[in-house]
Design a protein around this motif. Sequence first.
Motif, PDB file in Angstrom:
ATOM      1  N   ASN A   1       0.870  -1.171   0.000  1.00  0.00           N
ATOM      2  CA  ASN A   1       0.000   0.000   0.000  1.00  0.00           C
ATOM      3  C   ASN A   1       0.904   1.217   0.000  1.00  0.00           C
ATOM      4  OD1 ASN A   1      -2.582  -1.313   0.309  1.00  0.00           O
ATOM      5  ND2 ASN A   1      -2.066  -1.663   2.449  1.00  0.00           N
ATOM      6  N   TYR A   2       0.657   2.155  -0.899  1.00  0.00           N
ATOM      7  CA  TYR A   2       1.478   3.347  -0.977  1.00  0.00           C
ATOM      8  C   TYR A   2       0.642   4.588  -0.701  1.00  0.00           C
ATOM      9  CZ  TYR A   2       4.768   0.306  -3.497  1.00  0.00           C
ATOM     10  OH  TYR A   2       5.614  -0.710  -3.857  1.00  0.00           O
ATOM     11  N   ALA A   3       1.270   5.583  -0.074  1.00  0.00           N
ATOM     12  CA  ALA A   3       0.615   6.867   0.101  1.00  0.00           C
ATOM     13  C   ALA A   3       0.255   7.442  -1.270  1.00  0.00           C
ATOM     14  CB  ALA A   3       1.536   7.823   0.847  1.00  0.00           C
ATOM     15  N   LEU A   4      -0.924   8.015  -1.357  1.00  0.00           N
ATOM     16  CA  LEU A   4      -1.422   8.485  -2.653  1.00  0.00           C
ATOM     17  C   LEU A   4      -0.471   9.470  -3.309  1.00  0.00           C
ATOM     18  CD1 LEU A   4      -5.227   8.884  -1.839  1.00  0.00           C
ATOM     19  CD2 LEU A   4      -4.060   6.972  -2.930  1.00  0.00           C
TER      20      LEU A   4
ATOM     21  N   ASP B   1      -7.216   9.965   1.617  1.00  0.00           N
ATOM     22  CA  ASP B   1      -6.507   9.751   2.872  1.00  0.00           C
ATOM     23  C   ASP B   1      -7.292  10.341   4.040  1.00  0.00           C
ATOM     24  OD1 ASP B   1      -2.950  10.166   2.014  1.00  0.00           O
ATOM     25  OD2 ASP B   1      -4.550   8.926   1.167  1.00  0.00           O
TER      26      ASP B   1
ATOM     27  N   ASN C   1      -5.772   1.407   5.742  1.00  0.00           N
ATOM     28  CA  ASN C   1      -4.499   0.842   5.285  1.00  0.00           C
ATOM     29  C   ASN C   1      -3.525   1.917   4.830  1.00  0.00           C
ATOM     30  OD1 ASN C   1      -5.218  -1.791   5.811  1.00  0.00           O
ATOM     31  ND2 ASN C   1      -5.971  -2.175   3.743  1.00  0.00           N
ATOM     32  N   LEU C   2      -4.034   3.089   4.526  1.00  0.00           N
ATOM     33  CA  LEU C   2      -3.181   4.235   4.208  1.00  0.00           C
ATOM     34  C   LEU C   2      -3.008   5.025   5.500  1.00  0.00           C
ATOM     35  CD1 LEU C   2      -4.690   5.333   0.770  1.00  0.00           C
ATOM     36  CD2 LEU C   2      -2.915   3.640   1.254  1.00  0.00           C
TER      37      LEU C   2
END
Lengths: 121, 107
Positions: free
Chosen positions: A59-62, B1, B94-95
């Motif tokens: 999972n990566y930060a947007l 987010d 999950n973020l």
Amino acid sequence: QVQMMQSGPEVREPGASVKVSCKASGYSFTDYGISWVRQAPGQGLEWMGWISAYYGNTNYALRLQGRVTMATDTSTSTAFMELRSLRSDDSAVYYCVREAQYHDYIVFLYWGQGTLVTVSS
Amino acid sequence: DIQMTQSPSSLSASVGDRVTITCRASQSISVYLNWYQQKPGKAPKLLIYAASSLQSGVPSRFSGSGSGTDFTLTISSLQPEDFATYYCQQSYSNLRTFGQGTKLDIK
């Protein structure tokens, strides 16, 4: 005891890539996920992403998607974080951190010592 | 987010004071909220997890409360070693995201 040992400082020019490693010891590597967190000078903590050491899913930060890749090598219990197309505002200390789970709750418990990445021409 | 907003951004206090730091989430996160302490040049240290559970080895003067969107970290009687920066972090999504931090310094 659990230890997360990171690679040394790096200097890169803008537009280049950097790959930071994090060697884990003291536990079964595939039992826990690893996150990467960075901190620019004088700034707060920024979560960059997470990788399952068992499955390899991420999972990566947007805001970093498309520029960051995380991977693991289970044979050496090492996690890697690669950041591409570096900019000056990517200059930061980069931490790997092993998660722990307390019942349903995930925490960042074991931190590496940090790797300073400097982006400068 | 999920955005995490801490207040205040900085705080000056004296040894023995009681201080409270707040953290607000942009949506409900139940009690999936952790607090960390960071000292200059060091990695963060876990203080509180699940909003109110004290991490092993952390002094009992630290406490956390809240659920949903609003949370607090309280230090009941400041000690010299407590002057540091404090971060909240949500683990609902999950973020994961952190608050921007609260720097606690000596008045």
